[in-house]
Design a protein around this motif. Structure first.
Motif, PDB file in Angstrom:
ATOM      1  N   LEU A  16       0.904  -1.160   0.064  1.00  0.00           N
ATOM      2  CA  LEU A  16       0.071  -0.052   0.136  1.00  0.00           C
ATOM      3  C   LEU A  16       0.964   1.321   0.145  1.00  0.00           C
ATOM      4  O   LEU A  16       1.667   1.259   0.771  1.00  0.00           O
ATOM      5  CB  LEU A  16      -1.054  -0.080   1.204  1.00  0.00           C
ATOM      6  CG  LEU A  16      -1.791   1.295   1.345  1.00  0.00           C
ATOM      7  CD1 LEU A  16      -2.783   1.294   0.168  1.00  0.00           C
ATOM      8  CD2 LEU A  16      -2.676   1.173   2.772  1.00  0.00           C
ATOM      9  N   GLU A  44       0.859  -6.848  -6.106  1.00  0.00           N
ATOM     10  CA  GLU A  44      -0.343  -6.179  -5.657  1.00  0.00           C
ATOM     11  C   GLU A  44      -0.284  -4.927  -5.188  1.00  0.00           C
ATOM     12  O   GLU A  44       0.546  -4.936  -4.019  1.00  0.00           O
ATOM     13  CB  GLU A  44      -1.517  -7.108  -4.717  1.00  0.00           C
ATOM     14  CG  GLU A  44      -2.102  -8.309  -5.617  1.00  0.00           C
ATOM     15  CD  GLU A  44      -2.822  -8.934  -4.606  1.00  0.00           C
ATOM     16  OE1 GLU A  44      -4.101  -8.276  -4.651  1.00  0.00           O
ATOM     17  OE2 GLU A  44      -2.432 -10.256  -4.139  1.00  0.00           O
ATOM     18  N   ARG A  46      -1.768  -0.863  -4.109  1.00  0.00           N
ATOM     19  CA  ARG A  46      -2.795   0.101  -4.120  1.00  0.00           C
ATOM     20  C   ARG A  46      -2.294   1.654  -3.732  1.00  0.00           C
ATOM     21  O   ARG A  46      -1.113   1.415  -3.181  1.00  0.00           O
ATOM     22  CB  ARG A  46      -3.855  -0.221  -3.032  1.00  0.00           C
ATOM     23  CG  ARG A  46      -4.762  -1.319  -3.489  1.00  0.00           C
ATOM     24  CD  ARG A  46      -5.442  -1.912  -2.387  1.00  0.00           C
ATOM     25  NE  ARG A  46      -6.667  -0.745  -1.987  1.00  0.00           N
ATOM     26  CZ  ARG A  46      -7.731  -1.051  -1.457  1.00  0.00           C
ATOM     27  NH1 ARG A  46      -7.597  -2.262  -0.675  1.00  0.00           N
ATOM     28  NH2 ARG A  46      -8.548  -0.282  -1.157  1.00  0.00           N
ATOM     29  N   TRP A  65      -5.236   4.210 -10.965  1.00  0.00           N
ATOM     30  CA  TRP A  65      -4.844   3.449  -9.700  1.00  0.00           C
ATOM     31  C   TRP A  65      -4.988   4.278  -8.282  1.00  0.00           C
ATOM     32  O   TRP A  65      -5.120   3.568  -7.437  1.00  0.00           O
ATOM     33  CB  TRP A  65      -3.404   3.284  -9.988  1.00  0.00           C
ATOM     34  CG  TRP A  65      -2.715   2.485 -11.133  1.00  0.00           C
ATOM     35  CD1 TRP A  65      -3.618   1.256 -11.437  1.00  0.00           C
ATOM     36  CD2 TRP A  65      -1.679   2.400 -11.630  1.00  0.00           C
ATOM     37  NE1 TRP A  65      -3.072   0.709 -12.648  1.00  0.00           N
ATOM     38  CE2 TRP A  65      -1.664   1.213 -12.474  1.00  0.00           C
ATOM     39  CE3 TRP A  65      -0.493   3.095 -11.424  1.00  0.00           C
ATOM     40  CZ2 TRP A  65      -0.524   0.999 -13.366  1.00  0.00           C
ATOM     41  CZ3 TRP A  65       0.806   2.683 -12.033  1.00  0.00           C
ATOM     42  CH2 TRP A  65       0.686   1.743 -13.183  1.00  0.00           C
ATOM     43  N   GLU A  67      -6.706   5.929  -5.464  1.00  0.00           N
ATOM     44  CA  GLU A  67      -7.958   6.076  -4.843  1.00  0.00           C
ATOM     45  C   GLU A  67      -8.171   7.043  -3.823  1.00  0.00           C
ATOM     46  O   GLU A  67      -7.132   7.331  -3.034  1.00  0.00           O
ATOM     47  CB  GLU A  67      -8.450   4.542  -3.981  1.00  0.00           C
ATOM     48  CG  GLU A  67      -7.963   3.488  -4.863  1.00  0.00           C
ATOM     49  CD  GLU A  67      -8.124   1.949  -3.852  1.00  0.00           C
ATOM     50  OE1 GLU A  67      -8.426   2.154  -2.930  1.00  0.00           O
ATOM     51  OE2 GLU A  67      -7.074   1.324  -4.337  1.00  0.00           O
TER      52      GLU A  67
END
Length: 331
Positions: A16, A44, A46, A65, A67
């Motif tokens: 993250l 993965e 975020r 991508w 958020e």
């Protein structure tokens, strides 16, 4: 440091990436470029920002991508998602704003990647900082460039270049080192368009923003014989102009244009009710030392801080601190 950072990333499959609240071009550019690198390795990834991705930075996120954190829905269990949580372009967890509670709750390995001057970062399992770098995007460039043969992916090159432009003031500031110019030249050779980047970052003002600048500059204040100049913006000013906090971007640079000004400041009422200051020094005065008095920080020539004080009271305290620092730094 970069070898340690690479090893940190290699340990985790779910990463993250976050940056400080009210994200800027360097924080977003570094995050998008690093995400592109990690996704290319099959991880993965975020990217979550708060309160939102500014309008002038949306061109850096063509894949969608980034958020905007809202604490509900997909973000309700954000703390449980990553194996690693990396704060980019800041080394103080509280600077994440609304994301801080989730950061405190996560079981992920927590780290920061930053180029600002700061005491030893606290609240992290590891830290990767280098105050000699011009931008966090420069640190990401130094990480990925030797590891990618040939040209970088276009989204990565664009994001890195925008980060360098953002934190060097379009290569005007004293942190515009030969090294960062070499990196910029490499990115331009790969097809990044400097004029398009500049236009996207700085030529997207709204009428509300220009009205706000005019209103703020009408209240321009000069202190210390013209060596300290500042403007102040209240929530009422924003409402009167139909503007937002995003429209404050670059306003602090206006007082610094005045002949004889050593330090310029923008004072504002933050959305969380606190008073905020952004300080810029022409060359001689260490404004990072001033902001550290109030728990803030940044660079020697560009720093900021917040305080739980009424705006006028905070202005008075910062005025005194700036005057004291000028007496130390200007002989």
């Amino acid at each position: 440091m970069l070898d340690r950072f690479a090893a940190f990333l290699d340990r985790h499959a779910k990463v993250l990436l976050t940056t400080h609240e009210n994200p800027d071009g360097d924080g977003v550019g570094a995050a998008v470029a690093l995400a592109a690198h990690l996704k290319g390795q099959g991880r993965e990834v975020r990217i979550v920002v708060t309160p939102a991705l500014p309008e002038n930075l949306r061109f850096l996120d063509p894949e969608g991508w980034v958020e905007a954190y809202d604490g509900t829905g997909a973000h309700r269990d954000l703390a449980a998602w990553p194996e690693a949580w990396l704060l980019i372009d800041a080394s103080e967890p509280h600077r994440m704003g609304a994301l801080f509670a989730a950061f405190e709750a996560t079981k992920a390995e927590r780290a920061c990647l930053d180029h600002h001057m700061k005491d030893e970062p606290k609240g992290f399992d590891d830290e990767f900082t280098d105050s000699t770098a011009s931008a966090s995007a420069e640190l990401v460039y130094d990480l990925v460039r030797p590891r990618i043969g040939g040209d970088l992916p276009p989204v990565m090159a664009q994001a890195l270049y925008a980060g360098l432009v953002s934190d060097t003031g379009n290569f005007r500031h004293s942190n515009s080192t030969p090294k960062v110019h070499h990196a910029a030249a490499d990115l331009l050779a790969q097809g990044v368009h400097p004029s398009r980047t500049f236009n996207a970052l700085y030529q997207t003002a709204t009428p509300a923003k220009l009205k706000l600048f005019g209103r703020a500059l009408e209240g321009l204040q000069m202190r210390d014989g013209g060596r300290f100049a500042y403007v102040a913006v209240t929530m009422a000013d924003l409402a009167a102009c139909g503007a937002t906090h995003e429209d404050l971007d670059e306003l602090v640079e206006e007082p610094r244009k005045l002949r004889g000004v050593e330090v310029a400041a923008l004072f504002s009422e933050a959305a969380d009710g606190r008073a905020k200051v952004s300080l810029r020094s022409r060359e001689r005065v260490d404004v990072n030392a001033v902001c550290r008095v109030f728990g803030g920080g940044g660079h020697r020539l560009a720093s900021g801080a917040k305080a739980a004080l009424p705006l006028e009271a905070f202005i008075a305290q910062v005025e005194a601190a700036v005057s004291d620092q000028m007496s130390r730094d200007i002989v």
